[in-house]
Write an enzyme that holds these catalytic residues in place. Structure first.
Site, short mmCIF file in Angstrom:
data_model
loop_
_atom_site.label_atom_id
_atom_site.label_comp_id
_atom_site.label_asym_id
_atom_site.label_seq_id
_atom_site.Cartn_x
_atom_site.Cartn_y
_atom_site.Cartn_z
N ASN A 190 43.43 51.27 -39.51
CA ASN A 190 42.60 50.46 -40.40
C ASN A 190 42.89 48.96 -40.32
O ASN A 190 42.34 48.20 -41.11
CB ASN A 190 42.76 50.93 -41.84
N GLY A 229 45.39 50.82 -50.22
CA GLY A 229 45.62 52.24 -50.40
C GLY A 229 45.62 53.09 -49.14
O GLY A 229 45.90 54.28 -49.21
N ASP A 230 45.30 52.50 -48.00
CA ASP A 230 45.28 53.27 -46.76
C ASP A 230 45.61 52.35 -45.58
O ASP A 230 44.96 52.38 -44.54
CB ASP A 230 43.91 53.92 -46.58
N CYS A 231 46.61 51.53 -45.79
CA CYS A 231 46.99 50.52 -44.80
C CYS A 231 47.78 51.20 -43.67
O CYS A 231 48.96 51.51 -43.81
CB CYS A 231 47.83 49.46 -45.49
N ASN A 232 47.10 51.47 -42.57
CA ASN A 232 47.75 52.11 -41.43
C ASN A 232 47.18 51.52 -40.15
O ASN A 232 46.24 50.73 -40.18
CB ASN A 232 47.57 53.64 -41.48
#
Length: 163
Positions: free
Chosen positions: A10, A4-7
């Site tokens: 991270n 949900g916050d794969c950037n």
């Protein structure tokens, strides 16, 4: 389950061959071989949820577009990597552009909202938002057909190279 916050903030990478990094500059070049990396850690599981894998792809495309010289070209490379593991269905391909627009909108509005409540954290909160508005604008004005053509042609070029 999706992250949900794969950037890029991270995901930690480790070079496959650390000697390949010797003499590299910060800017990459298409005329020199690029080092290979492997994922060594994934951080920040606060946005994990049950969802479709295509959501994860849209989230990754969104964040990887930010701050790039040619942000609209990023999607095709990410799609190629994703599809090397999980091929997209036609419905997922058709929804991807809209999902990226939605994630940009969600991220940008949440950042603006959170700064109101936590002005002391503005620097961190707005790290993606400052350049994100430009990307959202470019996507919107290029339109679905033009952006998808760039994305899917780029992704297809990886299939041709691997044959």
């Amino acid at each position: 389950i999706i992250h949900g916050d794969c950037n890029e903030h991270n995901i930690l990478l480790t070079p496959v061959d650390s000697s390949a990094l010797e003499g590299m500059t910060e800017r990459s070049s298409t005329t020199h071989p690029q080092p290979e990396f492997r994922i060594s850690a994934i951080l920040d599981f606060g946005d994990m949820s049950y969802g479709c894998f295509v959501y994860e792809l849209a989230i990754s495309i969104t964040y990887l577009m930010i701050g790039r010289v040619e942000p609209l070209r990023v999607g095709g490379h990410v799609i190629a990597g994703f599809e090397s593991v999980i091929p997209l269905t036609e419905d997922e391909r058709d929804s991807l552009f809209l999902l990226v627009l939605c994630r940009f909108s969600q991220s940008l509005l949440n950042a603006s909202h959170n700064v109101c409540f936590h002005p002391e954290n503005e620097e961190y909160i707005m790290v993606s938002a400052r350049k994100g508005w430009k990307c959202l604008y470019q996507l919107w004005h290029q339109g679905k057909k033009a952006v998808e053509r760039v994305w899917f042609d780029t992704a297809r070029s990886y299939q041709i190279k691997s044959r």
